[in-house]
Design an enzyme around this catalytic site. Structure first.
Site, PDB file in Angstrom:
ATOM      1  N   THR A  16      40.110  45.744  40.961  1.00 45.00           N
ATOM      2  CA  THR A  16      40.124  44.318  41.307  1.00 45.00           C
ATOM      3  C   THR A  16      38.710  43.768  41.417  1.00 45.00           C
ATOM      4  OG1 THR A  16      42.147  44.730  42.559  1.00 45.00           O
ATOM      5  CG2 THR A  16      41.081  42.619  42.909  1.00 45.00           C
ATOM      6  N   LYS A  37      47.813  39.997  38.063  1.00 50.32           N
ATOM      7  CA  LYS A  37      48.240  41.253  38.692  1.00 50.32           C
ATOM      8  C   LYS A  37      49.751  41.158  38.762  1.00 50.32           C
ATOM      9  CE  LYS A  37      47.648  44.915  41.650  1.00 50.32           C
ATOM     10  NZ  LYS A  37      46.773  46.089  41.576  1.00 50.32           N
ATOM     11  N   SER A  41      52.078  46.101  45.064  1.00 52.80           N
ATOM     12  CA  SER A  41      52.802  46.499  46.269  1.00 52.80           C
ATOM     13  C   SER A  41      51.895  46.303  47.474  1.00 52.80           C
ATOM     14  CB  SER A  41      53.293  47.948  46.153  1.00 52.80           C
ATOM     15  OG  SER A  41      52.211  48.820  45.976  1.00 52.80           O
ATOM     16  N   ASP A  52      45.492  41.283  45.687  1.00 51.78           N
ATOM     17  CA  ASP A  52      44.689  41.484  44.476  1.00 51.78           C
ATOM     18  C   ASP A  52      44.818  40.278  43.553  1.00 51.78           C
ATOM     19  OD1 ASP A  52      43.970  43.945  45.380  1.00 51.78           O
ATOM     20  OD2 ASP A  52      44.742  45.062  43.650  1.00 51.78           O
ATOM     21  N   GLU A 121      45.501  43.464  35.574  1.00 52.94           N
ATOM     22  CA  GLU A 121      45.255  44.650  36.399  1.00 52.94           C
ATOM     23  C   GLU A 121      46.562  45.384  36.652  1.00 52.94           C
ATOM     24  OE1 GLU A 121      43.522  44.089  40.343  1.00 52.94           O
ATOM     25  OE2 GLU A 121      43.899  46.201  40.795  1.00 52.94           O
ATOM     26  N   ALA A 123      48.725  48.601  38.598  1.00 52.09           N
ATOM     27  CA  ALA A 123      48.842  48.968  40.015  1.00 52.09           C
ATOM     28  C   ALA A 123      48.442  50.427  40.222  1.00 52.09           C
ATOM     29  CB  ALA A 123      50.276  48.750  40.480  1.00 52.09           C
ATOM     30  N   GLY A 124      47.470  50.675  41.095  1.00 49.88           N
ATOM     31  CA  GLY A 124      47.100  52.049  41.425  1.00 49.88           C
ATOM     32  C   GLY A 124      46.432  52.762  40.265  1.00 49.88           C
TER      33      GLY A 124
END
Ligand SMILES: Nc1ncnc2c1ncn2[C@@H]1O[C@H](COP(=O)(O)OP(=O)(O)OP(=O)(O)O)[C@@H](O)[C@H]1O
Ligand SMILES: [Mg+2]
Length: 237
Positions: A16, A37, A41, A52, A121, A123-124
């Site tokens: 981010t 994004k 979560s 984010d 972006e 996630a994770g």
């Protein structure tokens, strides 16, 4: 529109941070730029927690009424698990559809959007599960053609993490166009050596998996020079 997808070697590696800098820098060059994004979560109702989605592309810059996410999930756990707990299922096709719809609407708002940056972006980490059958790597591949950036911390362990992630991404048919080291971890004895070691030791050994990688980009805390990365993205075929 030119798409840029951010993958990480893990969570909290600086995706981010980098994404928001890239969106801002491209905008400052007078071009349209937005950061999405789609799946996040750990999105709570608390007003003091900045998502984010908001860090990437602040609400003040978005068209009025613009949805911040495709799926904002409450629990701060892997998206597949947070989704299951809410009784919803994530699907790569639905997310790609949401991104394409968003892009079409945003392009319509700009006179000349051929050079627009559409940053997404994930996630994770790259192999964070989205569902029983899909990970972020599958989403990145499905978002192609796109310039895929793998973000990793400039810290001990990164030679392994970048090697393992690049090999695994190659195995699932997702190619990476740039590796970026961030200062998302405290400095250690390896900090500052890792970009050279990746270029001289790791990339040559991974020729089969990542033939186009030769240099590493760095986003330092003090003077983040984004121009080399922006130029690589802008001239990507
Ligand atoms: N290049 C950098 N220089 C200094 N601090 C950084 C840098 N990159 C990231 N950070 C810091 O590291 C932390 C994690 O970064 P960030 O939130 O961007 O990670 P992320 O990969 O987006 O995480 P997530 O998996 O939750 O999406 C943040 O506090 C951020 O400010
Ligand atoms: Mg993030």
């Amino acid at each position: 529109v030119r798409r840029l997808v951010l993958l990480g070697t893990g969570t909290g590696v600086g995706k981010t941070h980098l994404g928001s800098l890239l969106v801002r820098a491209w905008g400052e060059r007078g071009q349209a730029a937005w950061g999405l994004k789609p799946i996040e979560s750990g999105v709570s109702e608390r007003a003091d927690e900045v998502t984010d989605a908001e860090r990437l592309w602040p609400a003040a810059q978005r068209p009025p009424g613009w949805p911040s996410h495709q799926r904002a999930l409450r629990d701060p756990v892997s998206p597949h698990l947070a989704a299951r707990r809410e009784g919803v299922e994530l699907s790569v096709d639905a997310t790609v559809g949401w991104v394409m719809e968003a892009e079409a609407k945003l392009v319509a708002l700009h006179d000349n959007a051929t050079q627009a940056m559409s940053l997404v972006e994930t996630a994770g980490g790259a192999f964070t599960p989205l569902s029983a059958t899909a990970t972020c790597a599958d989403l990145a591949r499905a978002l192609g053609p796109a310039f895929v950036v793998l973000v990793a911390p400039d810290a001990l362990g990164v030679l392994h993490d970048v090697s393992a992630t690049l090999l695994a991404l190659h195995a699932v048919g997702c190619s990476v166009d740039a590796v970026v080291l961030s200062e998302s971890r405290p400095d250690d004895a390896s900090t500052g050596t890792n970009s050279g070691e990746l270029e001289e030791n790791v990339f040559p050994r991974l020729r089969a998996a990542a033939p186009s990688l030769s240099r590493v980009f760095r986003v330092s805390r003090t003077s983040p020079d984004l121009n080399p990365l922006l130029d690589a993205w802008a001239t990507f075929p």
